[in-house]
Design an enzyme around this catalytic site. Structure first.
Site, PDB file in Angstrom:
ATOM      1  N   LYS A  44      41.948  49.500  48.146  1.00 16.10           N
ATOM      2  CA  LYS A  44      42.960  48.432  48.179  1.00 16.10           C
ATOM      3  C   LYS A  44      43.415  48.195  49.618  1.00 16.10           C
ATOM      4  CE  LYS A  44      46.354  45.578  47.244  1.00 16.10           C
ATOM      5  NZ  LYS A  44      46.063  44.171  46.887  1.00 16.10           N
ATOM      6  N   SER A  45      43.560  46.932  49.992  1.00 16.65           N
ATOM      7  CA  SER A  45      44.028  46.610  51.344  1.00 16.65           C
ATOM      8  C   SER A  45      45.297  47.395  51.653  1.00 16.65           C
ATOM      9  CB  SER A  45      44.324  45.125  51.478  1.00 16.65           C
ATOM     10  OG  SER A  45      43.133  44.372  51.517  1.00 16.65           O
ATOM     11  N   SER A  69      49.231  37.145  42.265  1.00 17.55           N
ATOM     12  CA  SER A  69      50.072  37.164  43.458  1.00 17.55           C
ATOM     13  C   SER A  69      50.662  38.562  43.552  1.00 17.55           C
ATOM     14  CB  SER A  69      51.167  36.104  43.392  1.00 17.55           C
ATOM     15  OG  SER A  69      51.906  36.117  44.610  1.00 17.55           O
ATOM     16  N   GLY A  71      50.874  40.596  46.130  1.00 16.38           N
ATOM     17  CA  GLY A  71      51.748  40.800  47.281  1.00 16.38           C
ATOM     18  C   GLY A  71      51.497  42.109  48.010  1.00 16.38           C
ATOM     19  N   ASN A 127      41.238  42.566  56.449  1.00 15.50           N
ATOM     20  CA  ASN A 127      41.512  41.445  55.539  1.00 15.50           C
ATOM     21  C   ASN A 127      42.301  40.374  56.288  1.00 15.50           C
ATOM     22  OD1 ASN A 127      42.263  39.742  53.486  1.00 15.50           O
ATOM     23  ND2 ASN A 127      43.169  41.336  52.191  1.00 15.50           N
ATOM     24  N   CYS A 130      44.738  37.409  52.961  1.00 17.81           N
ATOM     25  CA  CYS A 130      45.631  37.591  51.809  1.00 17.81           C
ATOM     26  C   CYS A 130      46.497  36.344  51.636  1.00 17.81           C
ATOM     27  CB  CYS A 130      46.535  38.799  51.962  1.00 17.81           C
ATOM     28  SG  CYS A 130      47.714  38.866  50.587  1.00 17.81           S
ATOM     29  N   LYS A 164      37.313  40.153  56.023  1.00 19.20           N
ATOM     30  CA  LYS A 164      37.371  39.429  54.748  1.00 19.20           C
ATOM     31  C   LYS A 164      37.956  38.052  55.015  1.00 19.20           C
ATOM     32  CE  LYS A 164      37.342  39.478  50.027  1.00 19.20           C
ATOM     33  NZ  LYS A 164      37.952  40.552  49.225  1.00 19.20           N
ATOM     34  N   SER A 194      40.207  35.357  47.194  1.00 18.66           N
ATOM     35  CA  SER A 194      40.573  34.410  46.135  1.00 18.66           C
ATOM     36  C   SER A 194      40.871  33.032  46.741  1.00 18.66           C
ATOM     37  CB  SER A 194      41.775  34.930  45.354  1.00 18.66           C
ATOM     38  OG  SER A 194      42.858  35.176  46.224  1.00 18.66           O
ATOM     39  N   GLY A 221      37.256  34.543  39.668  1.00 18.86           N
ATOM     40  CA  GLY A 221      36.452  34.379  38.455  1.00 18.86           C
ATOM     41  C   GLY A 221      35.569  33.148  38.521  1.00 18.86           C
ATOM     42  N   GLY A 250      33.357  35.109  41.573  1.00 14.72           N
ATOM     43  CA  GLY A 250      32.810  34.484  40.380  1.00 14.72           C
ATOM     44  C   GLY A 250      31.598  35.149  39.766  1.00 14.72           C
TER      45      GLY A 250
HETATM   46  O1  RRO Z   1      47.627  41.867  47.127  1.00 14.52           O
HETATM   47  C1  RRO Z   1      47.378  40.651  46.974  1.00 14.52           C
HETATM   48  O2  RRO Z   1      48.206  39.846  46.522  1.00 14.52           O
HETATM   49  C2  RRO Z   1      46.072  40.073  47.325  1.00 14.52           C
HETATM   50  C3  RRO Z   1      45.439  40.299  48.540  1.00 14.52           C
HETATM   51 BR1  RRO Z   1      46.083  41.502  49.819  1.00 14.52          BR
HETATM   52  C4  RRO Z   1      44.238  39.604  48.836  1.00 14.52           C
HETATM   53  O3  RRO Z   1      43.624  39.739  49.898  1.00 14.52           O
HETATM   54  N1  RRO Z   1      43.754  38.740  47.897  1.00 14.52           N
HETATM   55  C5  RRO Z   1      44.371  38.529  46.730  1.00 14.52           C
HETATM   56  O4  RRO Z   1      43.887  37.723  45.913  1.00 14.52           O
HETATM   57  N2  RRO Z   1      45.526  39.208  46.442  1.00 14.52           N
END
Ligand code: RRO
Length: 311
Positions: A44-45, A69, A71, A127, A130, A164, A194, A221, A250
């Protein structure tokens, strides 16, 4: 059939892995990935300090994908770095990517220094995309800031690094971004994150389906597969061949996985499908890929990688 692939000299037994954020926030989830058919894993980031993220509900399944979302809820860099370094000893052949999402250049540089000072031998993914932290625009859409960050990062960090990216939607953007990226010794790009700030509505209740940011969130997706295919293809046509590509977005079936590799992906990640099906999704999708390859007479991924034909 040989499904192996490599990313910056790391050997993957299969080309499929999780997308950052999905099934990778805790050691329990990460251990599940080690025990699956995934060829590698990404954590996870991370930020320097742990974060709780946005209020619930912050993820919802949709008819053809998902909206989130989150966050950036995460346990903090040290948690994931310790996991990666411990796992390198118990699973020396399992590729590990560490995803970072510092909320400032200084925070990213501090995290990179910690990684460099540790025994970490995997790949680092920065990343830049986000979409969900209130008040923090996606860096990948600010080309000047992206160049500033990459310049500073490569002055500090001398280990393999990828980024990313958010999805792009204009050929002029692909040209501009590729021009910038080709100036740096990137190990890889990962495209796409996303599709940011979509909105999904519950028709019956006339409400949003997630709470943060008035219901706006990142879409994943099947909705986003054409965007993912286009971004992998467009960057493969523009980037220096030394920069490899992780294709994300997807992938529900073996056919989707095949198509991303046909566009040039070296490794492919699943987010929404992993969230919906759990780790059995890896084996299912890879079995479907093997059937397609056998039917077409392909023995390795290199037999079709990047070979998309146009009319
Ligand atoms: O944690 C998130 O809300 C999130 C991140 Br960091 C991201 O890079 N992409 C995403 O769809 N959600």
């Amino acid at each position: 059939i040989d499904l192996t692939t490599t990313l910056n000299k790391l050997h993957f037994k299969t080309p499929l892995m999780n997308a950052a954020g999905v099934h990778c926030a805790t050691t329990t989830e990460l251990d599940d990935l080690l025990d699956s058919q995934a060829g590698g894993l990404v954590t996870k980031s991370a930020t320097l300090q742990p974060r709780t993220g946005n209020p619930d509900p912050r993820y919802a399944n949709l008819p053809f994908g998902s909206i989130n979302s989150m966050g950036l809820p995460n346990q903090g860099l040290d948690y994931y770095l310790n996991y990666a370094n411990a796992t390198a000893l118990t699973h020396p052949d399992f590729p590990i990517l560490l995803s970072l999402a510092g909320q400032s250049l200084a925070e990213n540089l501090q995290m990179l220094e910690r990684i460099q000072a540790s025994a970490f031998s995997g790949l680092t993914e920065l990343n830049l995309s986000c979409p969900n932290v209130p008040g923090k625009p996606q860096i990948g859409y600010d080309f000047d800031q992206m160049k500033t960050i990459l310049t500073a990062v490569f002055q500090t960090f001398n280990q393999p690094l990828g980024i990313k990216l958010p999805p792009y939607f204009d050929l002029a953007q692909f040209d501009l971004v590729a021009d910038i990226l080709n100036q740096f010794p990137l190990a890889f790009i990962n495209t796409i994150n996303s599709v940011g700030n979509g909105l999904f509505i519950n028709l019956e209740t006339e409400t949003t389906v997630i709470k943060p940011k008035g219901g706006f969130g990142g879409i994943g997706g099947s909705y986003v597969k054409p965007v993912a295919l286009a971004n992998v293809r467009a960057f493969r046509q523009r980037l220096n061949p030394a920069i490899q590509i992780i294709g994300t977005g997807g992938v529900v079936s073996g056919g989707d996985l095949f198509e991303l590799i046909l566009c040039g992906a070296d490794v492919v990640q699943i987010g929404t499908t992993l969230a919906q099906e759990g780790t059995p999704a890896f084996g299912r999708i890879l079995t479907e890929l093997e059937r397609i390859m056998a039917q077409k007479g392909y023995a390795t991924l290199a037999d079709f990688r990047g070979n998309l034909k146009t009319l």
